[in-house]
Enzyme design. Structure first.
Site, mmCIF file in Angstrom:
data_model
loop_
_atom_site.group_PDB
_atom_site.id
_atom_site.type_symbol
_atom_site.label_atom_id
_atom_site.label_comp_id
_atom_site.label_asym_id
_atom_site.label_seq_id
_atom_site.Cartn_x
_atom_site.Cartn_y
_atom_site.Cartn_z
ATOM 1 N NE ARG A 1 4.977 -1.325 4.683
ATOM 2 C CZ ARG A 1 4.204 -2.206 4.030
ATOM 3 N NH1 ARG A 1 3.723 -2.085 2.959
ATOM 4 N NH2 ARG A 1 3.912 -3.194 4.745
ATOM 5 N NE ARG B 1 5.977 2.651 -1.598
ATOM 6 C CZ ARG B 1 5.257 1.959 -0.742
ATOM 7 N NH1 ARG B 1 4.984 0.915 -0.299
ATOM 8 N NH2 ARG B 1 4.192 3.201 -0.399
ATOM 9 C CD GLU C 1 0.789 -10.152 -1.075
ATOM 10 O OE1 GLU C 1 0.372 -11.226 -1.403
ATOM 11 O OE2 GLU C 1 0.574 -8.995 -1.550
ATOM 12 C CG ASP C 2 3.679 -4.744 0.730
ATOM 13 O OD1 ASP C 2 3.343 -5.370 -0.420
ATOM 14 O OD2 ASP C 2 2.910 -4.021 1.438
ATOM 15 C CG LEU D 1 3.923 5.380 3.800
ATOM 16 C CD1 LEU D 1 4.760 3.957 3.041
ATOM 17 C CD2 LEU D 1 4.435 6.566 3.561
ATOM 18 C CG HIS E 1 2.332 -3.044 -4.222
ATOM 19 N ND1 HIS E 1 1.868 -2.622 -3.133
ATOM 20 C CD2 HIS E 1 3.817 -2.797 -4.201
ATOM 21 C CE1 HIS E 1 2.679 -2.203 -2.180
ATOM 22 N NE2 HIS E 1 3.866 -2.436 -2.771
ATOM 23 C CB CYS F 1 -1.056 -6.243 0.729
ATOM 24 S SG CYS F 1 -2.522 -5.204 0.879
ATOM 25 C CG ASP G 1 2.020 1.772 5.853
ATOM 26 O OD1 ASP G 1 0.897 1.826 5.558
ATOM 27 O OD2 ASP G 1 2.840 2.777 5.840
HETATM 28 C C1 CIR Z 1 1.850 1.134 1.727
HETATM 29 O O1 CIR Z 1 1.800 2.225 1.277
HETATM 30 O O2 CIR Z 1 2.816 0.673 1.757
HETATM 31 C C2 CIR Z 1 0.705 0.977 2.545
HETATM 32 N N1 CIR Z 1 -0.016 1.745 2.979
HETATM 33 C C3 CIR Z 1 -0.123 -0.237 1.646
HETATM 34 C C4 CIR Z 1 0.454 -1.283 1.288
HETATM 35 C C5 CIR Z 1 -0.122 -2.155 0.424
HETATM 36 N N2 CIR Z 1 0.340 -3.603 0.077
HETATM 37 C C6 CIR Z 1 0.086 -4.086 -0.916
HETATM 38 O O3 CIR Z 1 -0.723 -3.546 -1.668
HETATM 39 N N3 CIR Z 1 0.837 -5.237 -1.311
#
Ligand code: CIR
Length: 262
Positions: free
Chosen positions: A85, A135, A65-66, A18, A169, A256, A60
């Site tokens: 995700r 999100r 971290e997410d 993404l 984020h 992240c 992803d």
């Molecule tokens: C996303 O869109 O979920 C990933 N391409 C990027 C996530 C980056 N995460 C973050 O900044 N905590």
């Protein structure tokens, strides 16, 4: 001080992940090189780096971290906001269970770790700030605050709404650089829940550089942001500049790419 970091090697599918930015398609070899550099930097700062296998079915998944919010007391497994995700969380529980008790965000809550800033001022205050985003929804934010309140964290939920349209984020815009100082973008300077902290504001045009990560006394920052680097160093912070062009094409930043554990 952090002792461990959990990272995940990017898979070949990463280049199809993404993104909301238009910086071109990531180059896989360079991405791996930059990820390796990040990993080596964490090791050089004294962390034991736990490197998980790439997950090709989740483009992803290198953004570990997410999928969890980790404090010294608990690991809260998130329910990521992007459908593609959501399944990543199943692949992080085993490793986190070795270090922490696990708790879970449940439906209808959604939350990405990138929207959660935890500031632990040891004896003074423990603070959890959650930014609502595309999100992270109100239910996810409330569930997290309720869980962390059991451990003495003050929870604040902020809605930056249309003020920060470019940021994916909350931590794209606000990060701690020591236990009482934050690096923030101008739009976040006035947030009530940040009023007790000293704040440095990233210079105009360098907003992406707000996504820094404090690791054991050093501030890791993206390369190409000289005014922010000057600002940090003039204020006594030691910076380490990291090449992350390919990661930024994926809408990612320095925070992240790892889960950091004390
Ligand atoms: C996303 O869109 O979920 C990933 N391409 C990027 C996530 C980056 N995460 C973050 O900044 N905590």
């Amino acid at each position: 001080m952090y002792k461990h970091a959990i990272i995940r090697r990017p898979g070949k599918s990463s280049v199809r992940g993404l993104t909301s930015v238009d910086r071109g398609k990531p180059d896989f070899e360079r991405l791996i090189e930059q990820h390796r550099h990040y990993t080596n930097t964490l090791s050089s700062l004294g962390l034991e780096v736990i490197e998980l296998e790439a997950l090709e079915e989740f483009p992803d998944a290198c953004f570990t971290e997410d999928v969890a919010i980790v404090t010294p007391e608990v690991a809260v497994i998130t329910r990521p906001g992007a459908d593609s995700r959501r399944g990543e969380t199943l692949h992080i529980t085993d490793v986190l269970a070795k270090f922490r008790q696990l708790k879970y965000i449940t439906e209808p809550g959604t939350i990405d770790g990138g929207d959660v800033l935890i500031i632990d001022q040891s004896c003074v205050k423990r603070h959890c700030i959650v930014g609502l985003s595309t999100r992270t929804n109100q239910s996810g934010a409330e569930q997290l605050c309720a869980i962390l309140s059991e451990y003495g964290y003050q929870g604040d939920i902020v809605d930056l709404g249309a003020d920060v349209p470019a940021a994916l984020h909350f931590k794209s815009s606000v990060n701690f650089i020591d236990s009482h100082t934050l690096l923030v973008t101008q739009t976040c300077f006035w947030l009530d829940c940040l009023s007790a902290y000293r704040k440095l504001v990233v210079p105009e045009g360098e907003e992406y550089a707000a996504n820094v990560v404090w690791i054991n006394g050093k501030v890791l920052m993206p390369d190409g942001y000289p005014a922010t680097q000057r600002l940090l160093e003039q204020n006594g912070f030691q910076t380490m500049v990291m090449p992350i062009s390919e990661i930024s094409k994926m809408d990612g930043g320095l925070t992240c790419l790892s889960l950091r554990l004390t």
